[in-house]
Write a protein that holds these residues in place. Structure first.
Motif, mmCIF file in Angstrom:
data_model
loop_
_atom_site.group_PDB
_atom_site.id
_atom_site.type_symbol
_atom_site.label_atom_id
_atom_site.label_comp_id
_atom_site.label_asym_id
_atom_site.label_seq_id
_atom_site.Cartn_x
_atom_site.Cartn_y
_atom_site.Cartn_z
ATOM 1 N N VAL A 76 0.870 -1.179 0.000
ATOM 2 C CA VAL A 76 0.000 0.000 0.000
ATOM 3 C C VAL A 76 0.903 1.223 0.000
ATOM 4 O O VAL A 76 1.718 1.412 0.905
ATOM 5 C CB VAL A 76 -0.925 0.031 1.231
ATOM 6 C CG1 VAL A 76 -1.801 1.278 1.208
ATOM 7 C CG2 VAL A 76 -1.787 -1.226 1.281
ATOM 8 N N ARG A 77 0.766 2.047 -1.020
ATOM 9 C CA ARG A 77 1.629 3.217 -1.170
ATOM 10 C C ARG A 77 0.893 4.275 -1.982
ATOM 11 O O ARG A 77 -0.138 3.984 -2.595
ATOM 12 C CB ARG A 77 2.946 2.822 -1.855
ATOM 13 C CG ARG A 77 2.766 2.146 -3.188
ATOM 14 C CD ARG A 77 4.083 1.618 -3.755
ATOM 15 N NE ARG A 77 3.881 1.015 -5.074
ATOM 16 C CZ ARG A 77 3.522 -0.247 -5.274
ATOM 17 N NH1 ARG A 77 3.326 -1.054 -4.243
ATOM 18 N NH2 ARG A 77 3.354 -0.704 -6.499
ATOM 19 N N PRO A 78 1.397 5.500 -1.992
ATOM 20 C CA PRO A 78 0.733 6.563 -2.753
ATOM 21 C C PRO A 78 0.566 6.184 -4.219
ATOM 22 O O PRO A 78 1.421 5.516 -4.809
ATOM 23 C CB PRO A 78 1.676 7.758 -2.596
ATOM 24 C CG PRO A 78 2.377 7.502 -1.300
ATOM 25 C CD PRO A 78 2.551 6.012 -1.226
ATOM 26 N N GLU A 79 -0.541 6.619 -4.786
ATOM 27 C CA GLU A 79 -0.838 6.330 -6.186
ATOM 28 C C GLU A 79 0.285 6.845 -7.088
ATOM 29 O O GLU A 79 0.837 7.906 -6.879
ATOM 30 C CB GLU A 79 -2.167 6.987 -6.572
ATOM 31 C CG GLU A 79 -2.671 6.609 -7.952
ATOM 32 C CD GLU A 79 -4.008 7.255 -8.279
ATOM 33 O OE1 GLU A 79 -4.510 7.036 -9.382
ATOM 34 O OE2 GLU A 79 -4.553 7.977 -7.404
ATOM 35 N N LYS A 80 0.611 6.063 -8.070
ATOM 36 C CA LYS A 80 1.610 6.365 -9.099
ATOM 37 C C LYS A 80 3.057 6.245 -8.610
ATOM 38 O O LYS A 80 3.990 6.496 -9.369
ATOM 39 C CB LYS A 80 1.389 7.755 -9.713
ATOM 40 C CG LYS A 80 0.058 7.886 -10.446
ATOM 41 C CD LYS A 80 -0.076 9.267 -11.084
ATOM 42 C CE LYS A 80 -1.411 9.391 -11.822
ATOM 43 N NZ LYS A 80 -1.572 10.719 -12.461
ATOM 44 N N SER A 82 6.045 3.791 -7.520
ATOM 45 C CA SER A 82 6.517 2.415 -7.500
ATOM 46 C C SER A 82 7.127 2.128 -6.128
ATOM 47 O O SER A 82 7.431 3.065 -5.369
ATOM 48 C CB SER A 82 7.569 2.197 -8.586
ATOM 49 O OG SER A 82 8.741 2.955 -8.282
ATOM 50 N N TYR A 86 8.796 5.002 -3.684
ATOM 51 C CA TYR A 86 8.314 5.194 -2.316
ATOM 52 C C TYR A 86 9.454 4.991 -1.321
ATOM 53 O O TYR A 86 9.591 5.740 -0.343
ATOM 54 C CB TYR A 86 7.173 4.234 -2.030
ATOM 55 C CG TYR A 86 6.368 4.578 -0.801
ATOM 56 C CD1 TYR A 86 6.142 5.889 -0.411
ATOM 57 C CD2 TYR A 86 5.804 3.562 -0.016
ATOM 58 C CE1 TYR A 86 5.400 6.196 0.714
ATOM 59 C CE2 TYR A 86 5.056 3.852 1.106
ATOM 60 C CZ TYR A 86 4.864 5.166 1.473
ATOM 61 O OH TYR A 86 4.119 5.458 2.591
ATOM 62 N N GLN A 202 -1.350 -8.235 0.976
ATOM 63 C CA GLN A 202 -1.931 -6.966 0.544
ATOM 64 C C GLN A 202 -1.734 -5.834 1.548
ATOM 65 O O GLN A 202 -1.997 -4.673 1.245
ATOM 66 C CB GLN A 202 -3.432 -7.145 0.273
ATOM 67 C CG GLN A 202 -3.745 -8.118 -0.848
ATOM 68 C CD GLN A 202 -3.101 -7.705 -2.153
ATOM 69 O OE1 GLN A 202 -3.352 -6.600 -2.654
ATOM 70 N NE2 GLN A 202 -2.278 -8.571 -2.726
#
Length: 214
Positions: A76-80, A82, A86, A202
């Protein structure tokens, strides 16, 4: 260096609104304005810029040295972003020790996983005959903690060799996990990290840097 501007009212040229090379053109109050773009000479070899490039390479190399475990640590990481981007965002410059003549990685501050899963509390980490053994409190009563969460341990030697082991968090209050390490010796261990992922991978916990006990 300031911009240089000139005005033009040549009807043949019409209204100008273009940019090319080092020149801007636009219309202001009915007049064509031609200006040069502001520019400054940049020295790419200042001490600060050299240190910045060195720090970037250090963190980038640290990511590569983890053999893909950082990818598992950032499901789970900020959109866009990789996993690599991150990782760089979290650790540069936060995990850089710039107090000496040259910057170095502070492994105690390096983050290789981040998330909402509750982590464990490591009570000891001991180097033995061919192993690094961790004892931990499972924290099963914590929110976002499940017995089937996967505990991941990563041991990195100064030589660059990487070792790992994993086991379920379990439902007991305490647990032990052993990581087989060739020619294990405390002086050869560069860093040890622990983090957890959900069974399906996940979600993840924050990573924990684990110092080796004397």
């Amino acid at each position: 260096i300031p911009r240089i501007m000139s005005l033009s009212q040549n009807p043949v040229m019409g209204q100008m609104a273009k940019s090319f090379a080092n020149v801007n053109t636009y219309v202001h109050r009915g007049q064509n304005v031609v200006s040069s773009k502001a520019f400054n000479r940049k020295d790419k070899n200042t001490d600060a810029q050299k240190a910045q490039r060195a720090s970037f390479k250090l963190i980038s190399d640290a990511y590569q040295s983890l053999g893909g475990f950082a990818d598992a640590g950032f499901p789970v990481r900020p959109e866009k972003l990789s996993p690599f981007n991150y990782f760089m965002q979290l650790n540069l410059p936060n995990a850089i020790d710039a107090s000496g003549d040259v910057p170095v990685v502070d492994f105690s501050l390096l983050q290789i996983a981040k998330g909402s899963v509750s982590s464990v509390y490591v009570t000891s980490a001991v180097v033995g005959q061919g192993t690094v053994t961790l004892t931990y409190e499972s924290n099963t009563e914590f929110p976002n903690a499940k017995p089937d969460d996967v505990l991941r341990v990563i041991v990195k030697k100064k030589s660059g060799a990487l070792y790992s082991a994993q086991s379920p968090r379990g439902s007991e209050l305490t647990g032990t996990v052993e990581v087989p390490v060739t020619n294990a010796a405390k002086v050869d261990v560069e860093c040890v990290y622990v983090f957890l992922t959900s069974k399906d991978g996940q979600k993840a916990s924050n990573s924990v840097y684990v110092p080796i006990n004397d």
